[in-house]
Design an enzyme around this catalytic site. Structure first.
Site, PDB file in Angstrom:
ATOM      1  N   THR A   1       0.079  -5.672  -1.178  1.00  0.00           N
ATOM      2  CA  THR A   1      -0.419  -5.725   0.193  1.00  0.00           C
ATOM      3  C   THR A   1       0.411  -4.768   1.031  1.00  0.00           C
ATOM      4  O   THR A   1       1.631  -4.649   0.852  1.00  0.00           O
ATOM      5  CB  THR A   1      -0.459  -7.168   0.744  1.00  0.00           C
ATOM      6  OG1 THR A   1      -1.018  -7.127   2.061  1.00  0.00           O
ATOM      7  CG2 THR A   1       0.905  -7.827   0.788  1.00  0.00           C
ATOM      8  N   GLU A   2      -0.263  -4.032   1.913  1.00  0.00           N
ATOM      9  CA  GLU A   2       0.337  -2.877   2.583  1.00  0.00           C
ATOM     10  C   GLU A   2       1.597  -3.222   3.373  1.00  0.00           C
ATOM     11  O   GLU A   2       2.461  -2.384   3.578  1.00  0.00           O
ATOM     12  CB  GLU A   2      -0.670  -2.232   3.560  1.00  0.00           C
ATOM     13  CG  GLU A   2      -1.853  -1.580   2.906  1.00  0.00           C
ATOM     14  CD  GLU A   2      -3.058  -2.498   2.927  1.00  0.00           C
ATOM     15  OE1 GLU A   2      -2.960  -3.614   2.371  1.00  0.00           O
ATOM     16  OE2 GLU A   2      -4.090  -2.112   3.494  1.00  0.00           O
ATOM     17  N   ASN A   3       1.656  -4.472   3.866  1.00  0.00           N
ATOM     18  CA  ASN A   3       2.783  -4.826   4.718  1.00  0.00           C
ATOM     19  C   ASN A   3       4.031  -5.212   3.927  1.00  0.00           C
ATOM     20  O   ASN A   3       4.918  -5.866   4.464  1.00  0.00           O
ATOM     21  CB  ASN A   3       2.382  -5.950   5.684  1.00  0.00           C
ATOM     22  CG  ASN A   3       1.823  -7.157   4.968  1.00  0.00           C
ATOM     23  OD1 ASN A   3       1.008  -7.032   4.061  1.00  0.00           O
ATOM     24  ND2 ASN A   3       2.254  -8.330   5.367  1.00  0.00           N
TER      25      ASN A   3
END
Lengths: 228, 237
Positions: A54-56
């Site tokens: 997940t990008e975060n």
């Protein structure tokens, strides 16, 4: 079948997710877009493991936490609470996007407003003047992830084409989509344009063509309903 | 210069000047230095350019700073959420500027700024509206790349889990996000830490942000939850 019945034909959303999951290899690093693509994680075939990015800043994302176990510092790119699996890792945003842009993520599954026959994707803005533009990580994902899958209903709710010759909405990326999964069919994006890969049960090639705003080519496996 | 520990968030932000570019850590509310942002509202300086992934929620934290008309321009990737009404209203009325940047490009621009790299080429956004007017170049792999510039800011407002007296930082889970890279890309990095420990109490192998990137520390032992404030109907100030 005419186009007005198309949105109710073929695979359910869950069955589309199952088609996508079935095409992802064991051990793949996978990024699932917000919304419909998230359902892919519910249909991982027995014996396979996908590692979710997940990008975060999390690799090894797990499912939704139980009530009472929510940690506001442990969220996904949609800002929803998540969990981690054994072997997970946290990292900052530049490392996270080095994974994306550096070609280290194997597959991403994204939603779409439009996909063009050359693989152009539009999924971030309608381009309307009063819309608040918001792109997030979509342009990075399509530019850097090795395989880009799109998961979408075949036509819009108001029965307009989503698979088209040219996107009319602003692009997320040009020539980036590898394969489109819809309620009617799985369609590959090739040098020739859209190429039928497989049909949903009860759906014919002619019906797919009717519901598609560009030519759908057929190869050696034409008309074979692999899921009948 | 070594790190100084200040008593209050207001003391920590009082050197921020009108017209500054301010990096604000966080992704949504995770890692958002809400207490420092509220101190910046108390401080009242205006005409700020703010860099954050988002544009705030409800009427607390970054959204409150925007509502207080201290922000001239937002640089972000996703200024939309179910509760981002403050930004949306000002944007629609033409009262705030927006520079929309893809999330990975935003992260890399900050990383580059912090590493003394003035510009770099990336494939992200090539062929899209966000590349219009930007220089592009084709490299050996026959792909086109867009030129993007590093971001160097005046100030960074950061939230961490634990800091030591030397300014070494660790973060909590996905509250790390933009915080470590933003620490590197500002002339002055101001950090609110839930815990401040003696030098040596953080294992050097586990330091995420080395103290060289940190200027000011404030102890904020029980940071507020932005979503809780919103649920309670609170708006700041």
């Amino acid at each position: 079948m005419n186009i007005s019945t198309v949105s109710r034909s073929g695979w359910t959303r869950e069955q589309i997710a199952e088609q996508v999951a079935g095409d992802i290899a064991d051990g793949s690093y996978v990024n699932l877009g917000i919304g419909m693509p998230e359902m892919v994680s519910k249909f991982v075939p027995n014996g396979r493991e996908f590692i979710y990015h997940t990008e975060n800043g999390l690799l090894g994302m797990g499912g939704t936490p139980k009530a009472g176990a929510v940690d506001l510092d442990l969220i996904n790119a949609g800002k929803k609470p998540v969990t981690i699996v054994p072997g997970a890792s946290f990292f900052h945003h530049a490392d996270s996007f080095a994974m994306v842009r550096g070609g280290h993520i194997d597959v991403c599954v994204l939603g779409a407003m439009q996909v063009a026959e050359n693989g152009d994707l539009a999924n971030w803005s309608t381009g309307e003047p009063d819309a608040i533009p918001a792109v997030g990580g979509a342009m990075d994902l399509v530019a850097g992830v090795k395989t880009v899958y799109v998961m979408t209903q075949h036509v819009t709710k108001d029965e307009r084409f989503k698979l088209v010759e040219y996107c009319s909405y602003p692009l997320t990326g040009s020539g980036v989509v590898d394969r489109v999964y819809t309620n009617l069919a799985v369609i590959d994006v090739t040098d020739r344009g859209f190429m039928l890969n497989r049909l949903a049960p009860g759906v014919t090639y002619e019906e797919v063509c009717e519901a598609t705003g560009a030519k759908v080519h057929i190869g050696k496996t034409e008309g074979i309903n692999t899921n009948a | 210069m070594s790190v100084s520990v200040l008593n209050t968030c207001f003391d920590a932000v009082s050197s921020i000047r009108e017209g500054s570019t301010v990096l604000i850590g966080g992704f949504g509310e995770a890692g958002s230095p809400v207490e420092l942002i509220h101190a910046l509202i108390d401080h009242g300086v205006r005409d700020l350019t703010v860099v954050n992934n988002n544009a705030g929620n409800g009427e607390v934290g970054l959204a409150a700073l925007i509502k207080n008309r201290q922000v001239r321009k937002m640089i972000c990737s996703f200024p939309k959420s179910s509760r981002s009404t403050v930004f949306e209203q000002l944007y629609r009325s033409g009262s705030i500027e927006l520079e929309l940047v893809p999330q990975g490009t935003l992260a890399e621009r900050i990383r580059a700024g912090g590493a003394g790299i003035p510009a770099f080429f990336t494939a992200t956004s090539i062929g899209t509206q966000l590349a219009i007017g930007k220089e592009s170049r084709r490299f050996k792999d026959s792909r086109d790349y867009v030129l993007e510039f590093g971001i160097q800011a005046d100030v960074a407002l950061i939230k961490c889990a634990t800091a030591d007296e030397k300014g070494n930082l660790t973060f909590n889970k996905t509250a790390r996000n933009f915080n470590p890279i933003m620490c590197t890309a500002a002339l002055e990095t101001i950090v609110q830490a839930s815990e401040i420990v003696k030098a040596g109490e953080i294992d050097p192998e586990c330091v995420i942000t080395p103290g060289v990137f940190v200027n000011k520390l404030v102890h904020v032992p029980s940071p507020v939850s932005e979503s809780q404030l919103i649920e309670d109907g609170i708006s700041y100030p």
